[in-house]
Design an enzyme around this catalytic site. Structure first.
Site: not given
Ligand code: GUN
Length: 296
Positions: A54, A98, A121
């Protein structure tokens, strides 16, 4: 194989190029640099890989990346204090915590502490409610990526029968909501659904998001249907480690009209949509028009 392959890797590159163009304009015309803050608590190896990717792709698109890596024993109060700071920071337009968080932290409480306007998100309860009532919201990245690929492939989705297998808050539920907002007839199926295979065979659009390796075989697919495989499962076969989806690719591709592969399907679209959401959040925060084609 009869199905055409929906190339998520190529599609994601196109989305990233659009994001980069938009970021360039924001910088050159308005003097604004969109910024994304990613918070990682603990040392889960898979999460560390995601967070690194990311950060890398955020910088490559010309945006500012702020990474906050916290110890696994971080208290809820300290994490909430950091989120408060990021909420108040004008250089931060998007915040992502996350998941999963260590067990001593309440994920719902933490996610709902994020300013909904910065919740790239789309997990904050306000954004869930806005999406559920068809209003402008931040849309969860993976379902947004699936929607973009479906719209690109079909044009209009109106009137199509969609079955979403999986009812998670991250994928299944928002995916169903997005398809409903695009006038599909939507069924959400899950582990307790009776006669899942025959239900799936009614689907023009079949989205597999169950988290079970290769559970959806060709018997579940209506001839000519579009199959979107959200699964990412690490398995070992013939002594080799392999990444497979929730769909058994060979048998499904023999029946489907179009299908996303794993890897190279939905996966690359998730981060591309995170970048798109950050640009959208930045534009909204500054009262500027949103990038076209990058939102739901
Ligand atoms: N963990 C796995 N997929 C995601 C996601 O799309 N967003 C976040 N914040 N954590 C994750």
């Amino acid at each position: 194989m009869t199905a055409s392959i929906i190339d998520g890797k190529a599609f994601a590159a196109t989305v990233r190029a659009q994001v980069t163009d938009h970021v360039t304009r924001l910088k050159e015309v308005h003097g604004i640099t969109p910024g994304l803050a990613v918070v990682l608590v603990g040392e889960d190896p898979a999460s560390e890989v995601y967070v690194r990717n990311k950060g890398k792709q955020t910088l490559e698109s010309g945006m500012a990346s702020f990474e906050h890596k916290l110890d696994a024993s971080t208290s809820e109060a300290d994490l909430l204090a950091l989120i408060g700071k990021l909420n108040a920071d004008p250089a931060v337009h998007g915040i992502l915590v996350q998941l999963p968080l260590p067990a001593h932290l309440d994920s719902d409480l933490v996610i709902n502490a994020i300013d909904p306007a910065k919740d790239v998100d789309g997990f904050h309860i306000s954004n869930v409610g806005l999406l559920g009532t068809g209003q402008k919201s931040m849309v969860p990245c993976t379902p947004l990526g699936c929607l973009m690929m479906l719209r690109d492939h079909h044009g209009s989705l109106s009137g199509l029968n969609a079955v979403v297998v999986g009812r998670s808050n991250i994928v299944g539920k928002p995916m169903a909501q997005l398809l409903l907002n695009d006038s599909c007839t939507v069924t959400i199926a899950h582990s307790r659904t009776k006669d899942l295979a025959s239900l799936c065979r009614s689907a023009d659009i079949l989205v597999a998001a169950v988290g079970r390796a290769e559970m959806i075989t060709g018997d579940f697919v209506k001839p000519g249907a579009t199959v979107i495989d959200v699964g990412i499962n690490r398995i070992e076969r013939d002594g080799k480690k392999k990444l497979v989806g929730d769909v058994e690719f060979q048998s499904a591709a023999a029946v489907a009209g179009a299908i996303t592969p794993v890897p190279g399907g939905v996966g690359p679209m998730t981060i591309a949509c995170l970048l798109a959401n950050t640009v959208t959040a930045c534009c909204r925060a500054n009262g500027l028009p949103e990038p076209e084609g990058l939102t739901a």
